[in-house]
Design an enzyme around this catalytic site. Sequence first.
Site, PDB file in Angstrom:
ATOM      1  N   HIS A  75       0.819  -1.223   0.000  1.00 11.57           N
ATOM      2  CA  HIS A  75       0.000   0.000   0.000  1.00 11.57           C
ATOM      3  C   HIS A  75       0.847   1.265   0.000  1.00 11.57           C
ATOM      4  CE1 HIS A  75       0.234   1.069   4.419  1.00 11.57           C
ATOM      5  NE2 HIS A  75       0.412  -0.227   4.579  1.00 11.57           N
ATOM      6  N   GLU A 226      -5.166   1.225   2.862  1.00 10.43           N
ATOM      7  CA  GLU A 226      -4.855   0.191   3.858  1.00 10.43           C
ATOM      8  C   GLU A 226      -4.969   0.703   5.278  1.00 10.43           C
ATOM      9  OE1 GLU A 226      -2.674  -2.339   6.647  1.00 10.43           O
ATOM     10  OE2 GLU A 226      -2.302  -0.241   6.206  1.00 10.43           O
ATOM     11  N   GLU A 227      -4.492   1.924   5.510  1.00 14.01           N
ATOM     12  CA  GLU A 227      -4.403   2.415   6.896  1.00 14.01           C
ATOM     13  C   GLU A 227      -5.771   2.572   7.552  1.00 14.01           C
ATOM     14  OE1 GLU A 227      -1.863   2.496   8.713  1.00 14.01           O
ATOM     15  OE2 GLU A 227      -0.130   2.605   7.386  1.00 14.01           O
ATOM     16  N   ASP A 247       3.954  -6.057   3.696  1.00 17.15           N
ATOM     17  CA  ASP A 247       3.789  -4.918   4.598  1.00 17.15           C
ATOM     18  C   ASP A 247       4.822  -5.033   5.700  1.00 17.15           C
ATOM     19  OD1 ASP A 247       2.765  -2.576   5.651  1.00 17.15           O
ATOM     20  OD2 ASP A 247       0.675  -3.227   5.529  1.00 17.15           O
ATOM     21  N   HIS A 327       4.789   3.737  12.777  1.00 20.57           N
ATOM     22  CA  HIS A 327       3.789   4.803  12.912  1.00 20.57           C
ATOM     23  C   HIS A 327       4.330   5.989  13.710  1.00 20.57           C
ATOM     24  CE1 HIS A 327      -0.184   2.713  11.538  1.00 20.57           C
ATOM     25  NE2 HIS A 327       0.817   2.535  10.703  1.00 20.57           N
TER      26      HIS A 327
END
Length: 354
Positions: A75, A226-227, A247, A327
């Site tokens: 993604h 995706e997030e 990922d 993140h």
Amino acid sequence: MTQLSIPLDPSVEFLVGLLNTPSPTGYYHEAIRYVRQAFEALQIPNLTFSETTKGALIAHWRGESSGAPRGVTGHIDTLGLMVKDIKGSGRLKMTQLGNFMWQAVEFEGVTLRTHDDRRYRGTVLPSNPSTHVNKNIRTSPRDEDTMEVRIDAKTFSAADTRALGIEVGDFIFLDPRVEVTDTGFIRSRHLDDKSGVAVMYGALLALKQAGLQPAQDTTFLIANYEEVGHGGAAGFPDGLAEVLAIDMAALGDGQASTEYDVTICIKDGSGPYHFLMNNKLRRIAAENNIPYKTDIYTYYSSDGSAYWRAGGTARVGLIGPGVESSHAYERMHKDSITHSIHLLARYLLDGAEA
Ligand SMILES: [Zn+2]
């Protein structure tokens, strides 16, 4: 065994360009265009491109067989921010795109993009942030009510800010701060999952340079949602035998993943991936002397999970390079990219079904 050389440098170059292209969830045009142009420039015979109505990029590569077609997904969408409200001071309240700690973006530089593409620089701050003025700032909570954006423009009221063309719903891009060190590390925001897309790029290039094609017809889905949980929910053709999501591997206390291996994720917050896929990936890694770890992520799911939740029937697996402090301001090592490209390339070439 077929010789493959792993094109690390071009893959890192691709990655740096992608990291410097803003693509918070919901804003995908620039990054999808970047990936499409780079994939097209590989000039791979029998690799054809299309885009879904929702904005994802599809690349379909005809393989040696059509008997057990495969999907591979990564993604381009990332974390980001959006204007939630314009305060009386002229500063901006924000809403998060994706999920992260507010502390991870405190004092980060940002670019605000208005709906008509006027761009302003600014900074994410807690309100009243000066320690010379506010003795409580060190320990006060950080949340969407206490954090704000200070735009680099003379605004003293909501009306001043609106006069700049800024409105509720405008995107706010976090500075990625990309740095490639001479010790092989890459530091940047949004290595999740731009590094995974770079792994896909590297695997395509490795096969192309070796004059090879995949064992099976393979559809590559570069997802753009995706997030928020539904990137892989649509875009793949029906009737796939296997789907492999690429990922990032999450690192931390109690995790097996590293910045120097590729990880096969056996289970995440959405449950276990497919037993036979996991074993196939282990076998391919072992046969090719690819350093790998198996791992489990508790607070994580992938576009492989989204594909299954949407009714997908293929056997699903998940692999990826290790990303430290995910993140937040992330870091990885080139070793992990090399081994991830190698495992994906060998997977594409492997004729056996899971
Ligand atoms: Zn991700």
